[in-house]
Motif scaffolding. Sequence first.
Motif, PDB file in Angstrom:
ATOM      1  N   SER A 174       0.813  -1.222   0.000  1.00  0.00           N
ATOM      2  CA  SER A 174       0.000   0.000   0.000  1.00  0.00           C
ATOM      3  C   SER A 174       0.845   1.269   0.000  1.00  0.00           C
TER       4      SER A 174
ATOM      5  N   THR B 223      -1.072  -7.732  -0.303  1.00  0.00           N
ATOM      6  CA  THR B 223      -2.168  -6.773  -0.180  1.00  0.00           C
ATOM      7  C   THR B 223      -1.677  -5.398  -0.618  1.00  0.00           C
TER       8      THR B 223
ATOM      9  N   LEU C 188      -1.715  -3.946  -3.597  1.00  0.00           N
ATOM     10  CA  LEU C 188      -1.152  -3.779  -4.941  1.00  0.00           C
ATOM     11  C   LEU C 188      -2.076  -2.931  -5.802  1.00  0.00           C
ATOM     12  N   SER C 189      -1.510  -1.895  -6.414  1.00  0.00           N
ATOM     13  CA  SER C 189      -2.287  -1.126  -7.387  1.00  0.00           C
ATOM     14  C   SER C 189      -2.469  -1.955  -8.655  1.00  0.00           C
ATOM     15  N   LYS C 190      -3.333  -1.490  -9.545  1.00  0.00           N
ATOM     16  CA  LYS C 190      -3.601  -2.245 -10.763  1.00  0.00           C
ATOM     17  C   LYS C 190      -2.352  -2.394 -11.620  1.00  0.00           C
ATOM     18  N   ALA C 191      -1.589  -1.298 -11.778  1.00  0.00           N
ATOM     19  CA  ALA C 191      -0.372  -1.347 -12.595  1.00  0.00           C
ATOM     20  C   ALA C 191       0.676  -2.234 -11.944  1.00  0.00           C
TER      21      ALA C 191
ATOM     22  N   ALA D 253       0.129  -4.653  -9.831  1.00  0.00           N
ATOM     23  CA  ALA D 253      -0.329  -6.050  -9.875  1.00  0.00           C
ATOM     24  C   ALA D 253      -0.011  -6.682 -11.222  1.00  0.00           C
ATOM     25  N   THR D 254      -0.150  -5.913 -12.310  1.00  0.00           N
ATOM     26  CA  THR D 254       0.166  -6.446 -13.645  1.00  0.00           C
ATOM     27  C   THR D 254       1.656  -6.769 -13.771  1.00  0.00           C
TER      28      THR D 254
END
Length: 357
Positions: free
Chosen positions: A32, A62, A64-67, A69-70
Amino acid sequence: MWTAETAGDMEPKVAGLIAEGGSPQSVLLDFSRVQRLDTLGGTLVRGIEMAFGARGIPVERTGLSKAAATIYGEISEGLSEAAPVPAKQKPAVIQALDKVGEQMVEAGRDVVALVSFFGEVVAAAGSLFTGVGRFRLAAVVTQLDRVAFRAVPIMALITFLIGGIIAQQGIFFFRDFGADTYVVDLVSILTLREIGVLIVSIMVAGRTGSAFTAEIGSMKMREEIDALKVMGLNPVEVLVLPRLIALVLGLPLLTFIGNISAIMGGAMVAQFYGQIPLDIFFTRMQEEVSQRHIWVGLFKAPFMALIIGLVACIEGMRVKGSAESLGQQTTASVVKAIFLVIVLDGLFAILFASLGY
């Protein structure tokens, strides 16, 4: 930030965390507060996760932003494929036993395949008698010429030398006991019962068996066998049966010629090395050697021819679409045929000994 700029500072901390992390019940990776994450930083984080996971400790993620996470998902997938967990090395003894077991299983499969192929040959031969198939006399004569008649010079030469060697060794040792004439019995009986048919069969396996495998294998590579099937022809009937018939007819003929040649070689060595005249040699041979020894050797020849032909043809059918496969199957054909010929000769020796013949 977990990026390439901060990787140099973060790597020692990651190593220390992995070394001093102990064995907690679980690990939580909180992203975060991570503002930037690139592939190098993600690789460091993934190293933490894999290290604790290898110890059997559950790891959760826990924040993770979308970018992020990718990026992290691609890193996780790439490392899992590139660096699989190495399998535990087995002890050398277990590896050796595994290898023996694999070879035994493979040998069992070869036996099953050979029996199955023999069934196909019997079915194809049966079709000749029922009128469904066609007996190809020209192919049989051609193969008989190649298998038997063209092989006479080399078979005669080899058996002549073998007979001479047996006679020389026999005279050399019998001379100490004053029993030179017993070399006649040695050469004659050993040649007629065992050596003649065995040497000829081994030579045929190397000369003719390898040729059969290479011929059928080349046809398999060029898809000519598939073409025969498309034309409605049975490849076993067209390619295998003429070769088997020629072998079964030709090997006894070569064995008979080989026996005569070996005995002549032994007789000549006995005359010049052991001073045993030819008339005495053949007179003693006629008195001491019965005809049953001749028939024992000739009786084995068709069975050995059948084994050589079956092995050669089935290995040819197994050739794949490469020159390497053709070489491997040709080598396997010669090795297996020679092995089975020797085994069959031993079984016949046990059989005739038990019958007292």
